[in-house]
Design a protein around this motif. Sequence first.
Motif, PDB file in Angstrom:
ATOM      1  N   ASN A 244      -2.882  -3.016  -3.330  1.00  0.00           N
ATOM      2  CA  ASN A 244      -2.052  -2.010  -3.980  1.00  0.00           C
ATOM      3  C   ASN A 244      -1.193  -1.310  -2.931  1.00  0.00           C
ATOM      4  OD1 ASN A 244      -0.986  -0.161  -5.787  1.00  0.00           O
ATOM      5  ND2 ASN A 244      -2.829   1.100  -5.891  1.00  0.00           N
TER       6      ASN A 244
ATOM      7  N   LYS B 100       1.732   1.756  -3.066  1.00  0.00           N
ATOM      8  CA  LYS B 100       2.346   2.672  -4.023  1.00  0.00           C
ATOM      9  C   LYS B 100       3.136   3.744  -3.298  1.00  0.00           C
ATOM     10  CE  LYS B 100      -0.105   3.720  -7.693  1.00  0.00           C
ATOM     11  NZ  LYS B 100      -1.230   4.330  -8.391  1.00  0.00           N
TER      12      LYS B 100
ATOM     13  N   LYS C 281       5.029   7.358  -4.101  1.00  0.00           N
ATOM     14  CA  LYS C 281       5.355   8.398  -5.070  1.00  0.00           C
ATOM     15  C   LYS C 281       6.413   9.307  -4.452  1.00  0.00           C
ATOM     16  CE  LYS C 281       3.835  11.982  -8.066  1.00  0.00           C
ATOM     17  NZ  LYS C 281       2.765  12.693  -8.724  1.00  0.00           N
TER      18      LYS C 281
ATOM     19  N   THR D  96       4.696  10.049  -0.957  1.00  0.00           N
ATOM     20  CA  THR D  96       3.284   9.763  -0.701  1.00  0.00           C
ATOM     21  C   THR D  96       3.098   8.251  -0.730  1.00  0.00           C
ATOM     22  OG1 THR D  96       2.584  11.844  -1.692  1.00  0.00           O
ATOM     23  CG2 THR D  96       0.924  10.122  -1.514  1.00  0.00           C
TER      24      THR D  96
ATOM     25  N   ILE E  31       0.459   5.069  -0.618  1.00  0.00           N
ATOM     26  CA  ILE E  31      -0.933   4.676  -0.816  1.00  0.00           C
ATOM     27  C   ILE E  31      -1.058   3.180  -0.544  1.00  0.00           C
ATOM     28  CG2 ILE E  31      -2.652   4.231  -2.619  1.00  0.00           C
ATOM     29  CD1 ILE E  31      -1.952   6.943  -3.804  1.00  0.00           C
TER      30      ILE E  31
ATOM     31  N   GLN F 270      -4.060   0.189  -0.676  1.00  0.00           N
ATOM     32  CA  GLN F 270      -5.439  -0.268  -0.880  1.00  0.00           C
ATOM     33  C   GLN F 270      -5.490  -1.689  -0.332  1.00  0.00           C
ATOM     34  OE1 GLN F 270      -5.540   0.694  -5.184  1.00  0.00           O
ATOM     35  NE2 GLN F 270      -7.513   1.641  -4.755  1.00  0.00           N
TER      36      GLN F 270
ATOM     37  N   GLN G  27      -4.021   6.747   2.625  1.00  0.00           N
ATOM     38  CA  GLN G  27      -3.016   7.550   1.929  1.00  0.00           C
ATOM     39  C   GLN G  27      -2.401   8.497   2.927  1.00  0.00           C
ATOM     40  OE1 GLN G  27      -4.000   9.635  -1.791  1.00  0.00           O
ATOM     41  NE2 GLN G  27      -3.100  11.462  -0.912  1.00  0.00           N
ATOM     42  N   THR G  28      -1.107   8.581   2.936  1.00  0.00           N
ATOM     43  CA  THR G  28      -0.449   9.609   3.742  1.00  0.00           C
ATOM     44  C   THR G  28       0.826  10.045   3.033  1.00  0.00           C
ATOM     45  OG1 THR G  28       0.059  10.287   6.000  1.00  0.00           O
ATOM     46  CG2 THR G  28       1.025   8.207   5.274  1.00  0.00           C
ATOM     47  N   THR G  29       1.389  11.135   3.509  1.00  0.00           N
ATOM     48  CA  THR G  29       2.607  11.672   2.901  1.00  0.00           C
ATOM     49  C   THR G  29       3.593  11.991   4.005  1.00  0.00           C
ATOM     50  OG1 THR G  29       1.410  12.570   1.020  1.00  0.00           O
ATOM     51  CG2 THR G  29       3.510  13.593   1.524  1.00  0.00           C
TER      52      THR G  29
ATOM     53  N   GLU H 248      -0.862  14.028   6.325  1.00  0.00           N
ATOM     54  CA  GLU H 248      -0.340  14.310   4.991  1.00  0.00           C
ATOM     55  C   GLU H 248      -0.299  15.814   4.716  1.00  0.00           C
ATOM     56  OE1 GLU H 248      -1.337  12.267   1.121  1.00  0.00           O
ATOM     57  OE2 GLU H 248      -2.895  13.779   1.154  1.00  0.00           O
TER      58      GLU H 248
ATOM     59  N   TYR I  87       2.910  18.245   4.030  1.00  0.00           N
ATOM     60  CA  TYR I  87       3.069  19.042   2.807  1.00  0.00           C
ATOM     61  C   TYR I  87       3.463  20.483   3.146  1.00  0.00           C
ATOM     62  CZ  TYR I  87       2.553  20.613  -1.939  1.00  0.00           C
ATOM     63  OH  TYR I  87       2.829  21.124  -3.180  1.00  0.00           O
TER      64      TYR I  87
ATOM     65  N   VAL J 158      -1.881  16.627  -2.692  1.00  0.00           N
ATOM     66  CA  VAL J 158      -0.504  16.256  -2.395  1.00  0.00           C
ATOM     67  C   VAL J 158       0.030  15.250  -3.417  1.00  0.00           C
ATOM     68  CG1 VAL J 158       1.048  15.294  -0.670  1.00  0.00           C
ATOM     69  CG2 VAL J 158      -0.846  16.717   0.033  1.00  0.00           C
ATOM     70  N   TYR J 159      -0.793  14.311  -3.805  1.00  0.00           N
ATOM     71  CA  TYR J 159      -0.314  13.259  -4.705  1.00  0.00           C
ATOM     72  C   TYR J 159       0.119  13.854  -6.049  1.00  0.00           C
ATOM     73  CZ  TYR J 159      -0.024   8.858  -7.235  1.00  0.00           C
ATOM     74  OH  TYR J 159       0.424   7.805  -7.988  1.00  0.00           O
ATOM     75  N   ASP J 160      -0.668  14.767  -6.563  1.00  0.00           N
ATOM     76  CA  ASP J 160      -0.327  15.350  -7.859  1.00  0.00           C
ATOM     77  C   ASP J 160       0.810  16.359  -7.734  1.00  0.00           C
ATOM     78  OD1 ASP J 160      -2.173  13.820  -9.249  1.00  0.00           O
ATOM     79  OD2 ASP J 160      -3.770  15.136  -8.596  1.00  0.00           O
ATOM     80  N   ASN J 161       0.895  17.017  -6.560  1.00  0.00           N
ATOM     81  CA  ASN J 161       2.065  17.781  -6.178  1.00  0.00           C
ATOM     82  C   ASN J 161       2.627  18.681  -7.272  1.00  0.00           C
ATOM     83  OD1 ASN J 161       4.315  18.661  -4.740  1.00  0.00           O
ATOM     84  ND2 ASN J 161       5.543  16.909  -5.413  1.00  0.00           N
TER      85      ASN J 161
ATOM     86  N   TYR K 108     -11.931  10.314  -4.353  1.00  0.00           N
ATOM     87  CA  TYR K 108     -11.125   9.097  -4.312  1.00  0.00           C
ATOM     88  C   TYR K 108     -11.107   8.426  -5.679  1.00  0.00           C
ATOM     89  CZ  TYR K 108      -9.130   4.690  -2.843  1.00  0.00           C
ATOM     90  OH  TYR K 108      -8.315   3.602  -2.723  1.00  0.00           O
ATOM     91  N   ASP K 109      -9.896   8.137  -6.158  1.00  0.00           N
ATOM     92  CA  ASP K 109      -9.728   7.433  -7.421  1.00  0.00           C
ATOM     93  C   ASP K 109      -9.440   5.967  -7.086  1.00  0.00           C
ATOM     94  OD1 ASP K 109      -8.971   6.365  -9.806  1.00  0.00           O
ATOM     95  OD2 ASP K 109      -7.189   7.611 -10.089  1.00  0.00           O
TER      96      ASP K 109
ATOM     97  N   THR L  46      -6.114   4.250  -8.918  1.00  0.00           N
ATOM     98  CA  THR L  46      -4.762   4.492  -8.405  1.00  0.00           C
ATOM     99  C   THR L  46      -4.732   4.501  -6.885  1.00  0.00           C
ATOM    100  OG1 THR L  46      -5.087   6.862  -8.408  1.00  0.00           O
ATOM    101  CG2 THR L  46      -4.172   5.918 -10.400  1.00  0.00           C
ATOM    102  N   GLY L  47      -5.882   4.692  -6.253  1.00  0.00           N
ATOM    103  CA  GLY L  47      -5.932   4.735  -4.794  1.00  0.00           C
ATOM    104  C   GLY L  47      -5.638   6.099  -4.219  1.00  0.00           C
ATOM    105  N   LYS L  48      -5.652   7.145  -5.058  1.00  0.00           N
ATOM    106  CA  LYS L  48      -5.268   8.464  -4.535  1.00  0.00           C
ATOM    107  C   LYS L  48      -6.473   9.267  -4.038  1.00  0.00           C
ATOM    108  CE  LYS L  48      -5.552  11.512  -8.472  1.00  0.00           C
ATOM    109  NZ  LYS L  48      -4.957  12.298  -9.499  1.00  0.00           N
ATOM    110  N   TYR L  49      -6.250   9.954  -2.933  1.00  0.00           N
ATOM    111  CA  TYR L  49      -7.215  10.929  -2.427  1.00  0.00           C
ATOM    112  C   TYR L  49      -6.776  12.292  -2.938  1.00  0.00           C
ATOM    113  CZ  TYR L  49      -9.014   7.543   1.017  1.00  0.00           C
ATOM    114  OH  TYR L  49      -9.591   6.463   1.630  1.00  0.00           O
TER     115      TYR L  49
END
Lengths: 178, 172
Positions: A129, A131, A133, A148, A150, A152, A168-170, B55, B59, B88-91, B109-110, B113-116
């Motif tokens: 994956n 991604k 955002k 962001t 992501i 996987q 994950q980083t932003t 990250e 932010y 941060v992802y949901d922002n 961790y989801d 979706t791979g989001k932390y």
Amino acid sequence: MKKGFTLAEMIVALGVFSVAITIALAGFVNILDMQKRADAIRTAYDSLDFVMEIMSREIRTGTEYCISSFQGPCSPSFFHFTPASNSGENTAAYRINNNRIEIAVMPKLQSIQASDWIAFTPLEVKINNLKFKVTGNSLNDSIQPMVTIIIQAEATVKQGANVQLNLQTTVTQREIDS
Amino acid sequence: MNKISKKTGFSLLEVMVALSLLVITISSTMALIANSFNVVTEAKNKIIARYLAQEAIEYVRKVRDDQAYENKWLKNPLTIGADIGVDVYDNVVGDIKPCGSMNQCILTYDSLTGKYSHDNSFPNTIFTRKININEIQSNIEAIVTVTMLWQHKGTAKSFILTEHIFNYKIIP
């Protein structure tokens, strides 16, 4: 009077020796496998770390996230922007294809051709994956663009089960959006 | 038969010494390899922690830039001087909250979706991420400290990232 060993002694000695050597060899083969496994995992981590580092640096210093009309809209696994290199005359894009991350760089006023894509991750790393955002990327919206990322991934290792690595980083655009 | 005792051979002591040498050699090699394996796992945790820490810094920078558009500075919406967390992802604007209302700053961790995030409807990870912002010069300069904490084989590990951020809109 006797000199040497009897047959029985030889058999017992050989038997003991072969049992001992079998156990020891099994141990050493095991050690070799573990060593190869550790090495393969480390190589996979290193390349994934490198890819993440390059992408975040290029995006951070770049501008115009998902703006170019030549490339069409971004999708969660397709992202394009203007990198700072070459005086901002290029467009760069990332995508996931066949479990690998691919990069394409082309002049700004061209759309991406299939031959522009170059794989960016080694075959030993399976990307499940990728991604992006993107927020605040529309021009003059008084919101600083932010992406962001992501990933996987799993390292495919011959010796034993695959190992997961989920990153994950932003990044925020360094240039101040007007 | 009593000639057997006169044969040259190994005494029990010699055998014991030889065997114990062998055992020590093999087991220490094993321990070394197992240790290198641990190091690899630890390297993985460090890579993840480093990107998650970066990250959070990014932010805060983004909030600084957003505020600067309106000639404002960090204090609203960010809490100064306390441990805070951010998804941060949901922002969602104003999503930076004290750790108390952010799953104690433990990251979840989801896997879909791979989001932390700090969304406690997902399973906890081993990582805790705390952001702390301290003003050095009022309305001009702040220091952002992101602390990542995790456990590895029962040992507490940490990774700290700091960055100075400036208010480029207000000239002292």
